[in-house]
Each structure stands twice: as structure tokens, then as C-alpha cells.
Design a protein around this motif. Structure first.
Motif, PDB file in Angstrom:
ATOM      1  N   GLU A 203       0.845  -1.184   0.000  1.00 14.09           N
ATOM      2  CA  GLU A 203       0.000   0.000   0.000  1.00 14.09           C
ATOM      3  C   GLU A 203       0.889   1.246   0.000  1.00 14.09           C
ATOM      4  O   GLU A 203       1.930   1.279   0.656  1.00 14.09           O
ATOM      5  N   VAL A 204       0.461   2.268  -0.728  1.00  9.49           N
ATOM      6  CA  VAL A 204       1.199   3.520  -0.799  1.00  9.49           C
ATOM      7  C   VAL A 204       0.332   4.599  -0.168  1.00  9.49           C
ATOM      8  O   VAL A 204      -0.717   4.966  -0.713  1.00  9.49           O
ATOM      9  N   HIS A 205       0.762   5.086   0.976  1.00  6.49           N
ATOM     10  CA  HIS A 205       0.063   6.166   1.660  1.00  6.49           C
ATOM     11  C   HIS A 205       0.706   7.492   1.235  1.00  6.49           C
ATOM     12  O   HIS A 205       1.902   7.711   1.469  1.00  6.49           O
ATOM     13  N   GLY A 223      -2.723   7.229  -4.446  1.00  6.87           N
ATOM     14  CA  GLY A 223      -2.457   6.498  -3.217  1.00  6.87           C
ATOM     15  C   GLY A 223      -3.611   5.602  -2.823  1.00  6.87           C
ATOM     16  O   GLY A 223      -4.696   5.598  -3.430  1.00  6.87           O
ATOM     17  N   THR A 224      -3.389   4.828  -1.792  1.00  2.00           N
ATOM     18  CA  THR A 224      -4.415   3.909  -1.309  1.00  2.00           C
ATOM     19  C   THR A 224      -5.622   4.689  -0.798  1.00  2.00           C
ATOM     20  O   THR A 224      -5.477   5.667  -0.058  1.00  2.00           O
ATOM     21  N   LYS A 225      -6.798   4.281  -1.205  1.00  2.00           N
ATOM     22  CA  LYS A 225      -8.020   4.981  -0.772  1.00  2.00           C
ATOM     23  C   LYS A 225      -8.154   4.945   0.749  1.00  2.00           C
ATOM     24  O   LYS A 225      -7.989   3.903   1.378  1.00  2.00           O
ATOM     25  N   GLY A 226      -8.453   6.116   1.292  1.00  2.00           N
ATOM     26  CA  GLY A 226      -8.537   6.256   2.731  1.00  2.00           C
ATOM     27  C   GLY A 226      -7.224   6.627   3.384  1.00  2.00           C
ATOM     28  O   GLY A 226      -7.199   6.945   4.581  1.00  2.00           O
ATOM     29  N   LYS A 227      -6.115   6.574   2.639  1.00  2.88           N
ATOM     30  CA  LYS A 227      -4.789   6.878   3.166  1.00  2.88           C
ATOM     31  C   LYS A 227      -4.125   7.990   2.346  1.00  2.88           C
ATOM     32  O   LYS A 227      -2.909   7.999   2.176  1.00  2.88           O
TER      33      LYS A 227
END
Length: 336
Positions: A203-205, A223-227
């Protein structure tokens, strides 16, 4: 003829010897200066204070103690004359033969020691590598080829270290353009970093600090959804790409380059719409002019998810200094 022969004999005849006696003859005393006497070499060395040469007494307890404590026989033990320099024996020897067995030369090195008081005054070495330990990739320059190459290498390196932990991408970049909006790199540089992010197992925040313009905003939205985080005073910008100036060119070349610029623009708009949940027509319309967004506008547009707080984790857990020192075999010393 007599004159010529006299001159010839005068030039061929040897010069009269010059007397070096302390009392020169009166005939030469008026035309020649007496030469100084040459002193012996020993007296010259003894009188020169810049190059003192004290004699070496090999029977001295201090010198014999050095010879006994050293593992190599640097000091000859009276096998030479008293005027022999011991350093010449070392240079002339083909190898340094130890005077003691090799087993006695093995020394166990103690663990390295560092002083905690120096850690507060000396700068940390290679700060980018320190950030990688926390799984942080910091994009703080335009996406020129050197920068995109480094970002891609860091992303792949972190995936190779651990493909399950997230990667934290901090963004403060103007994309493929400079501060004045002029292009400094091809649009494919931004797409290269984006495609690498899409191929990662991690995951990429993404965290926006400062500004994200052009392809930097695409990386933020990817980026990752929510992050996807954005600081309160950061700014995001989406705009259509610009063509660099190539000077005079033929009409066919101009048409080809214009077609390629339109293809890059449409790809960018499609990807922005895919990650933000907007239609292609809406994104293409907003991109006709520079579209700036603060946090509320970017969140409404779907570019980011939330503003970071103290409870949000924006970096990976790194070992403490004591744990790193234990792994490296370093013991700390504190001066009270």
C-alpha cells in the motif's frame, strides 16, 4: 707569426695552481679571496639545531622495552654498529617476520563505543537513507529524469525489503513543470512513477506537504483509498500539460507533436477521473485553466481523503537507537 704562436702557447699552457694554504702568497692575496675551511660532517650535524641526531643506546631499558613489547623486531639488538639506524633494517628486509608466534598476534577487538553527547552536535549521515528505514519516500523536486529514477528505485527497494508493510510517499513537487509553469521534463516521467506505484504489492500512503501540481497531483490521488493525506496549508493544482518550445519545425512535425500532447493530456485526465471518481469531461473542463484546490476543495473533488492528525501513522516503526546499537555491536558511554 711570432705573436700568434705566443698567444697559442699562452692559451694552451695550464693555469698556475692556486695555493689553499692558510697564508696565501702576496701575489694572489690581492686578487683572490681565501676559501673557507670545510668542517667535518659530524661537527656540522652537531651544530645544526634543526636536525638533532641523538645517539641510540640499545641497552637503554626504554628502548629494550619497546623491542620486547612490539610484535615485529624493528630494533636490532646490537648486531650492528652503534651508528646503524634501525629503520634501515626494516626497509631493507624483504618481509616483516614476527618475533613471536602468529597465535599471539590475534587480538579480539572490543565493541565500538560512541559518545551520546556528540549525537546532539553532529549532523546525521545520509538523511535519505535514514528516511528509508522509516519507509518514507520524499518527492521534493520536479519530476526530471534523475528524480523519477531515484523515486522508482526507492519504491522498488522498499517493496523488496518487505512487500507487506505500507510505503509513505511525501509529495512537495511541481510535477513535470517548473515553478513558472514551463515544462522541464516529458510527461512520461510522471507516468513512469505512476505505473511503478500501480505495480507495487505494498500500500502507498500519500501525504501532501507544500504543493502538488500536474503529475504530482496524480501521484497524490493514486495512493491507497482512505490513506491520502493533505496538510491544511498545502495546495493542489491540476492543469493540462504544455508543449515545450522546439523552435522552427515543419508543419507535419508540428501536427505530430500536437497529437502526442493531446494524447498525454487525455491520459492524464482519464487517470485523474478514475482515482477521484469524476467524469472525463469534468476533469478536462477544469484542466483548461489552472485549477487550484485547498484541503476542502481537494477532498470534495476526491483528490485526498483526510487531514493528518497526531493519531495517524505517517511513518513505519523504526528500531530505537539502543536496538540499532545492539545489532551493530556498539556500546554507549555516557559522561556524567
Amino acid at each position: 707569426m711570432a705573436t700568434g704562436s705566443a698567444l697559442t702557447l699562452r692559451h694552451l699552457s695550464p693555469r698556475p695552481p692556486v695555493s689553499m694554504s692558510p697564508s696565501p702568497s702576496p701575489s694572489f692575496s690581492s686578487s683572490l679571496h681565501p676559501l673557507p675551511k670545510r668542517r667535518p660532517r659530524s661537527s656540522l650535524a652537531a651544530s645544526n639545531p634543526r636536525f638533532p641526531m641523538p645517539p641510540i643506546d640499545f641497552n637503554d631499558p626504554f628502548v629494550s622495552g619497546l623491542n620486547a613489547a612490539d610484535s615485529f623486531d624493528f630494533w636490532p639488538k646490537l648486531r650492528k654498529g652503534p651508528d646503524f639506524l634501525p629503520s634501515l633494517d626494516v626497509v631493507a628486509s624483504s618481509s616483516f617476520a614476527p618475533s613471536r608466534p602468529r597465535e599471539s598476534l590475534e587480538v579480539k577487538t572490543p565493541p565500538a563505543q560512541i559518545d551520546e553527547t556528540r549525537l546532539l552536535t553532529e549532523p546525521p549521515p545520509d538523511l535519505e537513507s535514514k528516511l528509508l528505514y522509516a519507509r518514507i519516500v520524499y518527492l521534493c523536486l520536479p519530476l526530471v529524469p534523475v528524480v523519477s529514477e531515484l523515486i522508482i528505485a526507492e519504491l522498488l527497494y522498499l517493496q523488496g525489503m518487505n512487500p507487506h508493510e505500507p510505503i509513505y510517499l511525501y509529495i512537495n513537487s511541481t510535477g513535470t513543470a517548473g515553478d513558472n509553469g514551463e515544462p522541464v521534463a516529458l510527461e512520461t516521467e510522471g507516468f513512469a512513477v505512476y505505473d511503478t506505484m500501480m505495480c507495487l504489492k505494498n500500500e502507498v500512503h500519500t501525504v501532501l506537504v507544500g504543493t502538488a501540481a500536474g503529475h504530482a497531483s496524480l501521484l497524490l490521488a493514486a495512493g491507497t483509498k482512505g490513506k491520502r493525506y493533505m496538510f491544511p496549508r498545502a495546495r493542489a493544482l491540476i492543469q493540462q500539460p504544455r508543449m515545450p518550445s522546439y523552435g522552427e519545425m515543419s508543419t507535419s512535425d508540428l501536427v505530430i507533436r500536437t497529437r502526442e500532447a493531446l494524447i498525454q493530456r487525455n491520459k492524464f485526465a482519464e487517470l485523474i477521473g478514475e482515482h477521484t471518481g469524476n467524469s472525463f469531461e469534468k476533469v478536462e473542463k477544469l484542466m483548461r485553466g489552472p485549477f487550484y484546490m485547498d484541503f476542502n476543495e481537494a477532498k470534495e473533488f476526491g483528490l485526498v481523503d483526510k487531514m493528518p492528525t497526531r493519531k495517524d501513522k505517517l511513518m513505519a516503526d523504526v528500531p530505537s537507537l539502543d536496538e540499532w546499537d545492539i545489532r551493530a555491536g556498539i556500546t554507549r558511554t555516557r559522561e556524567d
